[in-house]
Design a protein around this motif. Structure first.
Motif, PDB file in Angstrom:
ATOM      1  N   ASN A  97       0.856  -1.324  -0.010  1.00 62.40           N
ATOM      2  CA  ASN A  97      -0.076   0.098  -0.143  1.00 62.40           C
ATOM      3  C   ASN A  97       0.831   1.325   0.022  1.00 62.40           C
ATOM      4  O   ASN A  97       0.356   2.361  -0.569  1.00 62.40           O
ATOM      5  CB  ASN A  97      -0.939   0.012   1.144  1.00 62.40           C
ATOM      6  CG  ASN A  97      -2.099  -0.836   1.053  1.00 62.40           C
ATOM      7  OD1 ASN A  97      -2.398  -1.598  -0.294  1.00 62.40           O
ATOM      8  ND2 ASN A  97      -2.612  -1.269   2.333  1.00 62.40           N
ATOM      9  N   ILE A 145      -4.946   4.582   1.073  1.00 59.48           N
ATOM     10  CA  ILE A 145      -5.445   3.150   0.601  1.00 59.48           C
ATOM     11  C   ILE A 145      -5.783   2.523   1.972  1.00 59.48           C
ATOM     12  O   ILE A 145      -4.835   2.463   2.954  1.00 59.48           O
ATOM     13  CB  ILE A 145      -4.532   2.569  -0.073  1.00 59.48           C
ATOM     14  CG1 ILE A 145      -4.334   3.219  -1.462  1.00 59.48           C
ATOM     15  CG2 ILE A 145      -5.025   0.893  -0.302  1.00 59.48           C
ATOM     16  CD1 ILE A 145      -3.377   2.352  -2.457  1.00 59.48           C
ATOM     17  N   THR A 170      -9.888  -3.784  -0.218  1.00 54.33           N
ATOM     18  CA  THR A 170      -9.153  -2.453  -0.479  1.00 54.33           C
ATOM     19  C   THR A 170      -9.810  -1.364  -0.756  1.00 54.33           C
ATOM     20  O   THR A 170     -10.806  -1.449  -1.802  1.00 54.33           O
ATOM     21  CB  THR A 170      -7.990  -2.562  -1.517  1.00 54.33           C
ATOM     22  OG1 THR A 170      -7.065  -3.824  -1.365  1.00 54.33           O
ATOM     23  CG2 THR A 170      -7.315  -1.311  -1.809  1.00 54.33           C
ATOM     24  N   TYR A 172     -10.229   2.641  -1.434  1.00 51.32           N
ATOM     25  CA  TYR A 172      -9.235   3.758  -1.924  1.00 51.32           C
ATOM     26  C   TYR A 172     -10.365   4.999  -2.452  1.00 51.32           C
ATOM     27  O   TYR A 172     -11.411   4.766  -2.711  1.00 51.32           O
ATOM     28  CB  TYR A 172      -8.496   3.381  -3.166  1.00 51.32           C
ATOM     29  CG  TYR A 172      -9.142   2.816  -4.319  1.00 51.32           C
ATOM     30  CD1 TYR A 172      -9.353   3.546  -5.279  1.00 51.32           C
ATOM     31  CD2 TYR A 172      -9.879   1.543  -4.509  1.00 51.32           C
ATOM     32  CE1 TYR A 172     -10.012   2.978  -6.304  1.00 51.32           C
ATOM     33  CE2 TYR A 172     -10.599   1.009  -5.448  1.00 51.32           C
ATOM     34  CZ  TYR A 172     -10.544   1.945  -6.631  1.00 51.32           C
ATOM     35  OH  TYR A 172     -11.209   1.280  -7.708  1.00 51.32           O
ATOM     36  N   PRO A 211      -4.928   0.003  -7.485  1.00 53.89           N
ATOM     37  CA  PRO A 211      -6.443   0.383  -7.582  1.00 53.89           C
ATOM     38  C   PRO A 211      -6.707   0.910  -9.192  1.00 53.89           C
ATOM     39  O   PRO A 211      -5.943   1.780  -9.420  1.00 53.89           O
ATOM     40  CB  PRO A 211      -6.592   1.661  -6.682  1.00 53.89           C
ATOM     41  CG  PRO A 211      -5.655   1.156  -5.505  1.00 53.89           C
ATOM     42  CD  PRO A 211      -4.563   0.715  -6.522  1.00 53.89           C
TER      43      PRO A 211
END
Length: 213
Positions: A97, A145, A170, A172, A211
């Protein structure tokens, strides 16, 4: 014998004692025939397997666990070793990340192998393939993130190896400033060398690491 017309009523008359005995026997047989006996024993409902739900939040390190009352208490040493695998997995995800390739390579074996969406079904060996994403995408990200590991399940393989499987969510912010969530399913194999855990293989399905906007 024959029946007199007077004896055709539901009750036998006093003129036909033989008929009275006959009808009495017939009623007893019919009553017995109408009884249905089930030879099957009651089917018992199987007991549900104890379930454990663990949410692991790398941002604050808090872990919430909900276990059924029937869950067997594990040996403290085994539980500590499993938590150690979860912790080192957390550190690896944090390195990803943060786009920290140096920290990532310290946790991974130089001969790391992997299957992941970015490799399009091919087996990747080493860390150079991953360097491209660290240097050109992960390290350049400026938006936060947040990663959550859901239901991590650890298999201890002797004293020097372990396998962990989990769902990775995740969170974001996309290019339009909107919050989004990606999901992937991951399995990682860990091997302890020189008292240090190293990731030697992983398999990820679902969303890619970087992402998408």
């Amino acid at each position: 014998f024959y029946l007199r017309s007077e004896c055709l009523d539901t009750k036998p008359c006093h003129f036909c004692p033989v008929l009275s005995v006959f009808l009495s026997n017939v009623l007893q047989i019919n009553n017995k025939a109408n009884v249905v006996t089930s030879t099957k024993e009651p089917v018992s409902t199987p007991a549900l397997e104890p379930q454990t739900t663990v949410i692991h939040n790398p941002a604050d390190g808090n872990k919430e666990s909900s276990e059924s009352a029937n869950t067997t208490i594990e040996d403290e040493d085994v539980r500590a070793r499993k938590q150690e695998i979860i912790k080192v997995t957390e550190q690896l995800i944090e390195a990803i990340n943060n786009g920290d390739f140096e920290a990532y390579t310290k946790i991974c074996d130089p001969a790391l192998t992997s299957f992941e969406p970015e490799a399009l079904g091919n087996l990747v060996e080493g860390t150079e393939f991953h360097r491209f994403y660290f240097e050109n995408a992960l390290s350049k990200g400026k938006l936060p993130i947040h990663t959550i590991l859901l239901n991590p399940h650890v298999h201890l393989i002797g004293d020097e190896a372990a396998c962990i499987a989990y769902i990775r969510l995740t969170q974001y912010i996309d290019s339009n400033g909107m919050p989004r969530t990606m999901q992937s399913e991951e399995t990682r194999i860990w091997h302890r060398r020189d008292s240090k855990w190293q990731n030697i293989h992983f398999h990820r399905s679902g969303s890619p690491t970087v992402p998408t906007n």
